[in-house]
Scaffold this motif. Structure first.
Motif, PDB file in Angstrom:
ATOM      1  N   LEU A   1      34.846  49.193  42.438  1.00 15.23           N
ATOM      2  CA  LEU A   1      35.084  49.334  43.873  1.00 15.23           C
ATOM      3  C   LEU A   1      36.484  48.834  44.222  1.00 15.23           C
ATOM      4  O   LEU A   1      37.210  49.451  45.005  1.00 15.23           O
ATOM      5  CB  LEU A   1      34.031  48.483  44.595  1.00 15.23           C
ATOM      6  CG  LEU A   1      33.504  48.902  45.937  1.00 15.23           C
ATOM      7  CD1 LEU A   1      33.108  50.355  45.964  1.00 15.23           C
ATOM      8  CD2 LEU A   1      32.273  48.038  46.278  1.00 15.23           C
ATOM      9  N   GLN A   2      36.878  47.728  43.609  1.00 17.24           N
ATOM     10  CA  GLN A   2      38.217  47.193  43.877  1.00 17.24           C
ATOM     11  C   GLN A   2      39.296  48.116  43.321  1.00 17.24           C
ATOM     12  O   GLN A   2      40.345  48.301  43.943  1.00 17.24           O
ATOM     13  CB  GLN A   2      38.359  45.786  43.285  1.00 17.24           C
ATOM     14  CG  GLN A   2      37.356  44.775  43.831  1.00 17.24           C
ATOM     15  CD  GLN A   2      37.460  44.549  45.326  1.00 17.24           C
ATOM     16  OE1 GLN A   2      38.510  44.771  45.932  1.00 17.24           O
ATOM     17  NE2 GLN A   2      36.373  44.119  45.949  1.00 17.24           N
ATOM     18  N   ARG A   3      39.049  48.686  42.145  1.00 17.84           N
ATOM     19  CA  ARG A   3      40.029  49.641  41.608  1.00 17.84           C
ATOM     20  C   ARG A   3      40.174  50.816  42.565  1.00 17.84           C
ATOM     21  O   ARG A   3      41.289  51.246  42.865  1.00 17.84           O
ATOM     22  CB  ARG A   3      39.583  50.133  40.220  1.00 17.84           C
ATOM     23  CG  ARG A   3      39.793  49.121  39.114  1.00 17.84           C
ATOM     24  CD  ARG A   3      39.517  49.714  37.718  1.00 17.84           C
ATOM     25  NE  ARG A   3      38.109  49.869  37.432  1.00 17.84           N
ATOM     26  CZ  ARG A   3      37.356  48.996  36.741  1.00 17.84           C
ATOM     27  NH1 ARG A   3      37.887  47.873  36.264  1.00 17.84           N
ATOM     28  NH2 ARG A   3      36.083  49.229  36.509  1.00 17.84           N
ATOM     29  N   LEU A   4      39.054  51.332  43.056  1.00 16.45           N
ATOM     30  CA  LEU A   4      39.119  52.477  43.962  1.00 16.45           C
ATOM     31  C   LEU A   4      39.839  52.091  45.262  1.00 16.45           C
ATOM     32  O   LEU A   4      40.759  52.788  45.705  1.00 16.45           O
ATOM     33  CB  LEU A   4      37.718  53.015  44.248  1.00 16.45           C
ATOM     34  CG  LEU A   4      37.698  54.340  45.025  1.00 16.45           C
ATOM     35  CD1 LEU A   4      36.454  55.155  44.660  1.00 16.45           C
ATOM     36  CD2 LEU A   4      37.713  54.143  46.526  1.00 16.45           C
ATOM     37  N   LEU A   5      39.439  50.985  45.866  1.00 15.62           N
ATOM     38  CA  LEU A   5      40.036  50.589  47.141  1.00 15.62           C
ATOM     39  C   LEU A   5      41.533  50.359  47.013  1.00 15.62           C
ATOM     40  O   LEU A   5      42.317  50.770  47.867  1.00 15.62           O
ATOM     41  CB  LEU A   5      39.355  49.318  47.678  1.00 15.62           C
ATOM     42  CG  LEU A   5      37.906  49.476  48.150  1.00 15.62           C
ATOM     43  CD1 LEU A   5      37.277  48.112  48.402  1.00 15.62           C
ATOM     44  CD2 LEU A   5      37.832  50.336  49.417  1.00 15.62           C
ATOM     45  N   SER A   6      41.945  49.711  45.922  1.00 19.77           N
ATOM     46  CA  SER A   6      43.373  49.422  45.810  1.00 19.77           C
ATOM     47  C   SER A   6      44.164  50.686  45.455  1.00 19.77           C
ATOM     48  O   SER A   6      45.324  50.824  45.843  1.00 19.77           O
ATOM     49  CB  SER A   6      43.625  48.292  44.811  1.00 19.77           C
ATOM     50  OG  SER A   6      43.148  48.615  43.538  1.00 19.77           O
TER      51      SER A   6
ATOM     52  N   VAL B   1      50.918  43.617  46.505  1.00 19.71           N
ATOM     53  CA  VAL B   1      50.023  43.174  45.433  1.00 19.71           C
ATOM     54  C   VAL B   1      48.618  42.931  45.981  1.00 19.71           C
ATOM     55  O   VAL B   1      48.455  42.228  46.975  1.00 19.71           O
ATOM     56  CB  VAL B   1      50.525  41.855  44.790  1.00 19.71           C
ATOM     57  CG1 VAL B   1      49.633  41.465  43.612  1.00 19.71           C
ATOM     58  CG2 VAL B   1      51.982  41.967  44.368  1.00 19.71           C
ATOM     59  N   ILE B   2      47.637  43.540  45.333  1.00 21.68           N
ATOM     60  CA  ILE B   2      46.230  43.310  45.677  1.00 21.68           C
ATOM     61  C   ILE B   2      45.540  42.725  44.448  1.00 21.68           C
ATOM     62  O   ILE B   2      45.669  43.263  43.351  1.00 21.68           O
ATOM     63  CB  ILE B   2      45.513  44.626  46.042  1.00 21.68           C
ATOM     64  CG1 ILE B   2      46.258  45.370  47.154  1.00 21.68           C
ATOM     65  CG2 ILE B   2      44.061  44.355  46.443  1.00 21.68           C
ATOM     66  CD1 ILE B   2      45.662  46.755  47.465  1.00 21.68           C
ATOM     67  N   GLU B   3      44.834  41.634  44.641  1.00 16.76           N
ATOM     68  CA  GLU B   3      44.117  41.026  43.516  1.00 16.76           C
ATOM     69  C   GLU B   3      42.700  40.650  43.918  1.00 16.76           C
ATOM     70  O   GLU B   3      42.468  40.110  44.993  1.00 16.76           O
ATOM     71  CB  GLU B   3      44.855  39.762  43.043  1.00 16.76           C
ATOM     72  CG  GLU B   3      44.070  38.982  41.985  1.00 16.76           C
ATOM     73  CD  GLU B   3      44.830  37.805  41.390  1.00 16.76           C
ATOM     74  OE1 GLU B   3      46.080  37.799  41.442  1.00 16.76           O
ATOM     75  OE2 GLU B   3      44.176  36.882  40.881  1.00 16.76           O
ATOM     76  N   TYR B   4      41.764  40.966  43.042  1.00 14.20           N
ATOM     77  CA  TYR B   4      40.371  40.535  43.210  1.00 14.20           C
ATOM     78  C   TYR B   4      40.036  39.733  41.969  1.00 14.20           C
ATOM     79  O   TYR B   4      40.334  40.183  40.862  1.00 14.20           O
ATOM     80  CB  TYR B   4      39.484  41.775  43.296  1.00 14.20           C
ATOM     81  CG  TYR B   4      37.993  41.516  43.434  1.00 14.20           C
ATOM     82  CD1 TYR B   4      37.429  41.195  44.663  1.00 14.20           C
ATOM     83  CD2 TYR B   4      37.135  41.643  42.339  1.00 14.20           C
ATOM     84  CE1 TYR B   4      36.053  41.003  44.803  1.00 14.20           C
ATOM     85  CE2 TYR B   4      35.756  41.452  42.479  1.00 14.20           C
ATOM     86  CZ  TYR B   4      35.227  41.135  43.715  1.00 14.20           C
ATOM     87  OH  TYR B   4      33.867  40.953  43.851  1.00 14.20           O
TER      88      TYR B   4
END
Lengths: 327, 327
Positions: free
Chosen positions: B129-134, B267-270
Motif C-alpha cells: 500500500l505504501q509503495r502504491l501511495l508513494s 522523500v516519503i518513508e514508512y
C-alpha cells in the motif's frame, strides 16, 4: 483519452498542480481559472487562462476541477459552488471544520450528480490515511503527529501582521527528543510545548522596536504563546536568500501493544521530508483527481475523502500491473 | 451483531489472530480449525477447536475465515478451496506467484459469490500500500524496500536443513548506510549485497564440523550466497534465551522529484519496528476481515487485495467519526 483537468486558483498550489499534471501523461491541463485579470497571469504550460467568472462555460470541457483556494475563506464557498458544475477536488485543511465542509459539499455534489473529494493533501490527506491505517492495526496504542521542520504559511502571515514587521518566515520544528519518546512505545503524554518549537526569521521595518516585536510575537495567543519561540532578525536580502523556499515535512507515529497481555510493542511510523510543500500537495491532488474521474465514471456521487477511495483508483496502471509489480 | 471469525490453522499466526480478535470488540472468534487432533490443541480463548475435515459444517456460522497456513504449499490449495464455502482472508506472501494465486482464488470466490482478500499482512500488505501511495504521488522517483532487523523463518529453516545443524535463527539486517543513501534522494542503485546482511545464530550438533557448516550456509544459493553472511555458533540454551522471539521490521522509502525541472526533492518513508511479526500480521488480517464482511454485505464478490479496499472499511467507526477524529 486523457483526463481533462481544470485548475481553479493559481498560486503556489495551482502552479504545483500544473507541474504535477506534466508528470502524469494520462492527465491534461485544459484551463486555469483566476480571479485576477487573465491577461496578467502567466502560466507554465499551454493552458488557457480564464476569468473565474466564466467557469460555467467550461462545464463540458473539464472532467475534474482542482480547486487551489485557501481554506479560511475561499474553499468553504468555492468547493460547494463548483461541485454543482464539476467533479471537484480540494485541499481543505481546517481540521475542526471538516464535518461542516463535508456536509455542504456533499449536498451540492449529490444535487447535481458530481463527485467531490475534499481535504486531499498530506495533512489532512496522507497523514490521515496513516492515522487510520495504524489505528485499525494497533487498537491498543497511542498516536503522535509531528509537523516540520517546515514553513508554516499561517504563522508567517501572523508575524507579518505584527507592528514594525516588514516580512517574515516561520518554521515549525519538531522536538527531536519528543519524536524519540513517541517512537519508544512508552506512550508519553506530550504537551504542545514539548512537541514543537517555533523559529521566526523577521525583517523589521527601519527604526522598529525590536524588543517590542519579539515580545508581540512570543506572546501572541494561539499562534506562539504555547510554544518555545525564537525570534531572529535578519535583512530582507537574507530572508530572500536563505528562506524563500517552502520546505516542510512531518511524522505520524503510532505505537501499540499486541499479543498475550499486550507484551509485544509495535511501532508504525510514516514520515515525509519535502523540499516543496505545495508541489507535494499538488501531486496528491492529481492522483485523487484521477480517482474522482474513475469513480464518477462508475456512477458514484457525493463527497468523499481519502478514507473512501480504494488505493487502486489512484494509479494509472491496472489491477494486473499493480498486483504483479507493487503488491 | 459481531463479526463471526474462524481461524484455519493454529500456529504463530493463528494465535496472533486469536489475540487480535480480543482487541476488536466488534469481532468474535467462533472456531479454530486444525489438521491436528483437536483434542491436542489448546487455545487461548473459549473458541471451539474443530478438525479441519469438518469445516464444511460451519458454513452458516462463520462470516469470514482467516486462513493462517503457509504460502509454499498450504495457501495455494486452502484459499481457493475455502473461498467456495466462506468469505476468506489470507496472507499469501510469495510475491512472484501472487497473479496466479489471485486468479485461482478469484475464480473460486466468484463461482460461489464470496469475497476473498489475499496477500494481507505487512509485505505484501501495508508495504505494498505504501509503495502504491508513494508511487502515485511521486511519479518520477525511485523505490526502496528494506526488511529487518528481524527473524526470517524461511532462512532459519534453510539453515536447519544444513548437515550438523541442530537449531538456528537467522536475522535479516538492513545496512544502515544503504538506508541512508536511499533516503538521500540521490537514487542510488543498490545491489542485494549492499542492502541487507544476514546474521545466523546456529546450534551445532555435538561433534559437528563447524567450518563445514559455516561454509555450507554462506555458499547456499538464493538464501545466502548473494549476501554478506555472518555465522555465530551458540548453545541451545543461548538460542532459547536470546533468540526465541519473532521480531521484525522494515522500511519502504520513495524519493522523487517534483516542480519546475524536477528541482524539488521529496522523500516519503514508512517504517515499522515489531516485537512480534506474526502478531502484527494478525492485526492486519483482522482489520481486513472486517472489511471483507462489509464488502460481502454490499454484494461484492471475488478476489481483492489491499489495493481494492477503501480504508474506511477497515475501521469499526463510521465515516462521521473518522472524518471528525482522524482526517
Amino acid at each position: 483519452m486523457s483526463i481533462r483537468i481544470g485548475i481553479y486558483g493559481y498560486g503556489n498550489l495551482g502552479r504545483g498542480v500544473e507541474y504535477a499534471i506534466k508528470q502524469n501523461p494520462d492527465t491534461e491541463l485544459v484551463a486555469v481559472f483566476t480571479r485576477r485579470d487573465p491577461s496578467t497571469v502567466k502560466v507554465n504550460s499551454g493552458a488557457e487562462v480564464v476569468s473565474a467568472d466564466k467557469v460555467g462555460e467550461w462545464k463540458d470541457k473539464i472532467d475534474v476541477m482542482i480547486i487551489c483556494g485557501g481554506s479560511a475563506t475561499d474553499l468553504p464557498v468555492q468547493t460547494p459552488a463548483l461541485a454543482k458544475q464539476f467533479n471537484v477536488i480540494d485541499s481543505f485543511d481546517t481540521h475542526a471544520r471538516i464535518p461542516e465542509h463535508f456536509a455542504n459539499v456533499d449536498a451540492a455534489a449529490k444535487e447535481t450528480g458530481h463527485i467531490a473529494v475534499i481535504s486531499v493533501g498530506w495533512d489532512p490527506g496522507m497523514f490521515s490515511l496513516q492515522r487510520l491505517l495504524s489505528n485499525v492495526i494497533l487498537r491498543d496504542g497511542a498516536d503522535y503527529t509531528f509537523w516540520g521542520r517546515g514553513v508554516s504559511q499561517g504563522h508567517s502571515d501572523a508575524i507579518r501582521r505584527v507592528k514594525g514587521v516588514k516580512d517574515a518566515k516561520q518554521y515549525t520544528v519538531p522536538v527531536e527528543s519528543a519524536v524519540e519518546a513517541a517512537r519508544s512505545g512508552s506512550r508519553p503524554e506530550l504537551s504542545t510545548r514539548q512537541k514543537h518549537t517555533r523559529e521566526c526569521w523577521v525583517v523589521p521595518e527601519e527604526g522598529a522596536d525590536l524588543a517590542q516585536i519579539e515580545h508581540d510575537i512570543k506572546t501572541m495567543p494561539n499562534y506562539f504563546s504555547d510554544y518555545d519561540t525564537t525570534v531572529n532578525f535578519i535583512t530582507e536580502e537574507e530572508l530572500k536568500r536563505d528562506h524563500s523556499g517552502l520546505p516542510h515535512g512531518g511524522f505520524v507515529i503510532r505505537t501499540g501493544s499486541t499479543g498475550e497481555n499486550g507484551k509485544s510493542n509495535q511501532v508504525i511510523e510514516y514520515n515525509i521530508k519535502l523540499d516543496s510543500n505545495p508541489e507535494f500537495t499538488a501531486c496528491i491532488l492529481v492522483a485523487y483527481a484521477r480517482a474522482a474521474v474513475r469513480l464518477a465514471g462508475e456512477g458514484a456521487k457525493g463527497c468523499k475523502t481519502v478514507f473512501d477511495i480504494a488505493p487502486a483508483y489512484l494509479a494509472p496502471e491496472d489491477g494486473d500491473f499493480l498486483r504483479a509489480h507493487m503488491l
